[in-house]
Design a protein around this motif. Sequence first.
Motif, PDB file in Angstrom:
ATOM      1  N   GLY B 225     -14.322  12.242  -3.975  1.00 15.81           N
ATOM      2  CA  GLY B 225     -13.758  12.642  -5.273  1.00 15.81           C
ATOM      3  C   GLY B 225     -13.304  14.090  -5.243  1.00 15.81           C
ATOM      4  N   THR B 226     -14.176  14.954  -4.795  1.00 13.26           N
ATOM      5  CA  THR B 226     -13.842  16.375  -4.707  1.00 13.26           C
ATOM      6  C   THR B 226     -12.652  16.597  -3.775  1.00 13.26           C
ATOM      7  OG1 THR B 226     -16.164  16.878  -5.022  1.00 13.26           O
ATOM      8  CG2 THR B 226     -14.784  18.639  -4.137  1.00 13.26           C
ATOM      9  N   VAL B 229      -9.324  15.390  -5.456  1.00 12.66           N
ATOM     10  CA  VAL B 229      -8.899  16.289  -6.535  1.00 12.66           C
ATOM     11  C   VAL B 229      -8.385  17.600  -5.955  1.00 12.66           C
ATOM     12  CG1 VAL B 229      -9.702  17.639  -8.496  1.00 12.66           C
ATOM     13  CG2 VAL B 229     -10.468  15.268  -8.209  1.00 12.66           C
ATOM     14  N   ASN B 230      -9.154  18.148  -5.030  1.00  9.06           N
ATOM     15  CA  ASN B 230      -8.751  19.428  -4.455  1.00  9.06           C
ATOM     16  C   ASN B 230      -7.450  19.312  -3.680  1.00  9.06           C
ATOM     17  OD1 ASN B 230      -9.143  21.515  -1.942  1.00  9.06           O
ATOM     18  ND2 ASN B 230      -9.801  22.319  -3.916  1.00  9.06           N
ATOM     19  N   GLY B 296      -3.915  15.998 -10.599  1.00  9.25           N
ATOM     20  CA  GLY B 296      -5.203  16.523 -10.147  1.00  9.25           C
ATOM     21  C   GLY B 296      -6.237  16.503 -11.254  1.00  9.25           C
ATOM     22  N   ASP B 297      -5.830  16.906 -12.450  1.00 10.09           N
ATOM     23  CA  ASP B 297      -6.742  16.894 -13.592  1.00 10.09           C
ATOM     24  C   ASP B 297      -7.262  15.485 -13.862  1.00 10.09           C
ATOM     25  OD1 ASP B 297      -7.017  19.486 -14.306  1.00 10.09           O
ATOM     26  OD2 ASP B 297      -5.322  19.517 -15.697  1.00 10.09           O
ATOM     27  N   ARG B 300      -9.681  14.279 -11.268  1.00  9.14           N
ATOM     28  CA  ARG B 300     -11.019  14.844 -11.468  1.00  9.14           C
ATOM     29  C   ARG B 300     -11.769  14.019 -12.505  1.00  9.14           C
ATOM     30  NH1 ARG B 300     -10.437  20.475 -13.534  1.00  9.14           N
ATOM     31  NH2 ARG B 300     -10.096  19.353 -15.476  1.00  9.14           N
ATOM     32  N   ASP B 301     -11.050  13.663 -13.573  1.00  5.28           N
ATOM     33  CA  ASP B 301     -11.684  12.824 -14.595  1.00  5.28           C
ATOM     34  C   ASP B 301     -12.084  11.475 -14.008  1.00  5.28           C
ATOM     35  OD1 ASP B 301     -11.066  14.886 -16.193  1.00  5.28           O
ATOM     36  OD2 ASP B 301      -9.566  13.834 -17.411  1.00  5.28           O
ATOM     37  N   GLU B 304     -15.019  11.932 -11.494  1.00  5.01           N
ATOM     38  CA  GLU B 304     -16.219  12.583 -11.991  1.00  5.01           C
ATOM     39  C   GLU B 304     -16.966  11.613 -12.895  1.00  5.01           C
ATOM     40  OE1 GLU B 304     -19.225  14.312 -12.770  1.00  5.01           O
ATOM     41  OE2 GLU B 304     -17.940  15.627 -11.562  1.00  5.01           O
TER      42      GLU B 304
END
Lengths: 592, 310
Positions: B225-226, B229-230, B296-297, B300-301, B304
């Motif tokens: 996940g990280t 997103v990154n 990306g936002d 992350r949702d 996460e």
Amino acid sequence: MRISGLRVLAAVGLMALALAACGNNPTTQQKLSGGTATWAEAPNAKPNYIFPLASGGFFSVANLSQFQFLMYRPLYWFGENGTVKLNSNLSLAKDPVYTDGGKTVTITLKGWKWSDGQPITSRDVEFWMNLLKANVGHWAAYVAKEFPDNVIGMKFPDSMTSVFTLDKAYGSLFFNYNELSQISPLPQHVWDKTSASGAVGDFDRDPTQAAAVYKYLDGESKSVGTYDSNPLWQIADGPWKLKSMTTDGHVAMVPNTGYSGPVKPTIAEFDEQPYTTDTAEFNVIHTAGIDYGYIPTQDLDQRGSLTKYTFAPWIGWQITYMQINFGNAVNGSLYKQLYMRQAMQHLVDQDGYIKNIFKGFAYPDYGPVPIKPASNFASPFEKSNPYPFDVNAATKLLKDNGWTVNAGGVSTCSNPGSGAGKCGDGVNSGAKASFKLEYASGTLAVKQEMEALKSDFSKAGLEINLTEAPFDTVITDAFGGSNVADMDNWGGGWIFAPDYYPTGDEIFSTGAGSNGGAYSNSTNDTNTDATTTSNDVKALYTYQDFLAKDLPVIWIPVADSVLALVKKTLHGWDPQDPILQLYPENWYFTAS
Amino acid sequence: MSVRAPVSGLDTLHPHAPVQVEGGEARIGGSAWKLAAYVFLENRLAVAGLVVVVVMFLFCFAGPLVWRVDLVHTDIANLTQPPGSGHPLGTDIVGKDVLGQLMVGGQTSLEIGITAAILATTFGVLWGAIAGFAGGWLDGLMMRIVDSLLAIPTLFLLLVLAAMFVTSVPMLIVIVALVAWLVPARLIRGETLSLRTREYVDAVRVMGGSGARIVLRHIIPNTIGTIMVNATFQVADAILLVAALSYLGLGVPPPATNWGDMLSDGVAYTYAGYWWLIYPAGIAIVVTVVAFNLIGDAMRDAFEVRLQKR
């Protein structure tokens, strides 16, 4: 007598015009004393060498004409009323006197003084000559067998007199304009030492010690950040002294109160300001933040809106070219083929570049002698454009000499060897016509020109790989003697100063200090020698006609040196010197 | 009518973990990936960003197949012409068609952005995972290197690197990746410090699994996940960095170009009012970067766990 109403109106109008005319005439305006005048350096061309004995990487207008000369006057000053001529009034010495059939020249100093009150003596001339003779390899203007090799004897009979014995009789035009013009007396009583803590002595009289003195001064000169605190550079004989300087090119000068010359500065300070691009400079012009700046070519249409400035194109005594490195490890053998150079020259669309990119503020260059400002030095042949823009002619030259032309791609040598129809000595089968061209960043017109040139070259299958670099980097690469440098365009060509008579001996003679491309041709060397011994312009014609045909470099248009914008409150700057020297000591402000 | 994601506490790393259904809400079955996709698609801005990116890709890579113009040769007789027939967005500083330049410039920007992001993320993830898993002096050493490099202003580092090397597309990719890997390295190292104490890591150890196996097969997959997103943000950042470098004159040599180069050239004509040299490239950069940021936002949702229930 009755005056008609119409006549009254006319009279009032005429009076108003007369008053307006008086208002624009600086001679009738209140001349102000003091003030700081700011001047914009060319993009990415900041001064970075103060010692007046420069090597190739530092032999630039930015360092010499527009920086060193303000503080360190040459023995003989050239430039008067906008023309290239010996200016006896501003020279440190009286006009040279030739005797012994032209083999002896006597120089008599006027007795002007250094800023510390010491007189400028023949010992200072001797100091420069000794440093030069011991370090000719470091001097950008060195040409084997010419200055100082041709000075076979020196005498200094008294403190004001220097007598040089020459190896043969030279044309006074050449020797005055190209040899004596190079001499810059140095303050021997301060600089003749080998370290900062060492005592001043007569070290220069021993060649080994002279080398050590040069090494010391050269090292100090490369430390730009210490200029304003280094005692060496506080002694000057020009109208200006250095107040402060930063490594990014900000220079502040103040009047040298001990200057002996006829024109003393009236403004309180002269500042040079650096810019990385012409656009950045123009942004400041829009805020009226510079007194003497320039307008980028792409913004020429805006000049009418800059009401606080006078537009004054400044034409230099110069030629412009792309240097090709005959010593390049890969492409040197290609450059040595005349047909290749001819093909390249045929691919330079000078008229197109002048009209569309420089918007008419440029003129063509077909050879080694400047066409402008007008003089009788440029020959009819050179002006005739021996290699006009012609892609077909370029393609034919390549095909006729063993190349498989790949228009839009990279042409290759398919018939190696020497002789008719072959690629020529040193060019291997499969050799590619691919070149790296490094050009100076910061000026959009130069970038446009280089991209257009790349495009035009590709039409005959000559691939140009462009890279941008700051001006200092380009000239260091171009004159570094490396076999890696390929094609270089530092954007400004060569201005004939301090070699004012355009014989080109410093740039095209075999082994010359500023012959960065290592061009060598015995016919050219012979022709050049002839220009040094004769004042007859025919010798200059023979020399230039040969190089216009032989192409030691690729000629490209000469853009007006500076599209100057000068604040209307600043005066004394006109006429502009074609050698691109600055005379802020003549400048003054008016209130409006 | 949209259906809200009904789950919470889902371990995204275990696709077959039981899905807890809250009362009164319909269950969306399937894997964590499906759930993530569902959360992602629920975000309208993210969907808009995705559409923009897809359109931009089509514009840049398929566009030249339709809009065929000569972008190799200059046409100095027609430089800086305003939009008109034959050139819907005008011509640039050497007479090339701006619309065509926008397409090929976009190719370069996207290629550099995406490739540099992949390179930086890959290297940064490995660096961070190894540091975090190894711990001790090796962790200290590796992370001090990261800290040291992070202390140098990015633009300064980029300018030095770009000045040292002849810029080209591959070189720009490497240069951007060289400064971009530091952030994922720190992020992944932080996650690894937590993951290495998990029971399943202990289980691998007990079964004789090597450190490399633990890092590559268990820790890194659990930070996906990280990473995702990154990586998305890295693309946007890389496009901006390349634009900044190009703006400062350190872009790709002609005839190649990128949006930053176009913008840099166009800005020189600000006072002339040649908007077609500035707006198209500027808008393309802004729209693309914003689109990647929106994606990306949303990712992350989506990845996460705590944000999945909204």
